[in-house]
Scaffold this motif. Structure first.
Motif, short mmCIF file in Angstrom:
data_model
loop_
_atom_site.label_atom_id
_atom_site.label_comp_id
_atom_site.label_asym_id
_atom_site.label_seq_id
_atom_site.Cartn_x
_atom_site.Cartn_y
_atom_site.Cartn_z
N ARG A 176 0.89 -1.23 0.00
CA ARG A 176 -0.09 0.11 0.02
C ARG A 176 0.88 1.20 0.01
O ARG A 176 0.56 2.37 -0.32
CB ARG A 176 -1.00 0.10 1.16
N THR A 177 2.03 1.03 0.47
CA THR A 177 3.04 2.41 0.47
C THR A 177 4.19 1.93 -0.59
O THR A 177 4.34 0.78 -0.95
CB THR A 177 3.35 2.64 1.91
N LEU A 178 5.02 3.27 -0.53
CA LEU A 178 6.27 3.05 -1.47
C LEU A 178 7.07 2.06 -1.00
O LEU A 178 8.13 1.59 -1.82
CB LEU A 178 6.58 4.41 -1.90
N LYS A 211 10.49 -1.67 3.96
CA LYS A 211 11.79 -1.17 3.67
C LYS A 211 12.20 -1.93 2.41
O LYS A 211 13.37 -1.92 2.09
CB LYS A 211 12.91 -1.32 4.69
N ALA A 212 11.08 -2.61 1.75
CA ALA A 212 11.65 -3.33 0.27
C ALA A 212 10.61 -2.65 -0.67
O ALA A 212 9.53 -3.00 -1.00
CB ALA A 212 11.43 -4.68 0.48
N PRO A 213 11.06 -1.46 -1.44
CA PRO A 213 10.01 -0.98 -2.08
C PRO A 213 9.71 -1.65 -3.36
O PRO A 213 10.40 -2.39 -4.10
CB PRO A 213 10.92 0.32 -2.63
N GLY A 214 8.26 -1.96 -3.41
CA GLY A 214 7.90 -2.62 -4.34
C GLY A 214 7.25 -2.04 -5.51
O GLY A 214 6.20 -2.54 -6.42
N LYS A 215 7.65 -0.89 -5.83
CA LYS A 215 7.14 -0.06 -6.88
C LYS A 215 7.45 -0.77 -8.22
O LYS A 215 6.67 -0.51 -9.15
CB LYS A 215 7.64 1.44 -6.84
N ALA A 216 8.29 -1.64 -8.29
CA ALA A 216 8.66 -2.63 -9.58
C ALA A 216 7.85 -3.60 -9.86
O ALA A 216 7.62 -4.18 -10.81
CB ALA A 216 9.99 -2.92 -9.66
N LEU A 217 7.16 -3.96 -8.87
CA LEU A 217 5.90 -5.11 -8.75
C LEU A 217 4.62 -4.67 -9.07
O LEU A 217 4.18 -3.52 -8.93
CB LEU A 217 6.03 -5.57 -7.57
#
Length: 113
Positions: free
Chosen positions: A63-65, A89-95
């Motif tokens: 839900r967050t970056l 602390k594992a940005p999932g923006k690429a997922l």
């Protein structure tokens, strides 16, 4: 197969799926998972699914970056709920943002707790 063998196999599958450009993201994600695997994840999976099973896992954006979701389930049982872990602390923006957008399901085989 121990945890580190599984980790290496998962890393290979993730690199093939996401490509080399995301290697830093994958390494960061796996380091975070490894740090809590035995204390927070494996114990939940063992209680939910038992030992000596093949589980499926998918990763999606949270839900967050700074959040990645890891959903694990036993494909043999439709009536057993999946276990979902929030990895901070594992940005999932690429997922993918939605589970329905995930096209690759990875297998966790012969987990040793």
């Amino acid at each position: 197969m121990g945890f580190f063998s599984w980790l290496g196999g998962l890393l290979d599958e993730l690199i093939a799926w996401l490509g080399r450009a995301f290697l830093d993201f994958i390494n960061n994600l796996l380091e975070i998972i490894e740090a809590v695997w035995y204390t927070a994840i494996a114990t939940v999976l063992l209680a939910a699914f038992g030992a000596a099973t093949t589980l499926y896992v998918i990763f999606s954006a949270g839900r967050t970056l700074t959040e990645t979701l890891m959903e694990i389930w036993d494909p043999r049982y439709e009536n057993k709920p999946s276990q979902v872990f929030s990895i901070e602390k594992a940005p999932g923006k690429a997922l993918p943002k939605k589970r329905s957008e995930v096209t690759t399901v990875l297998e966790l085989k012969n987990l040793q707790y």
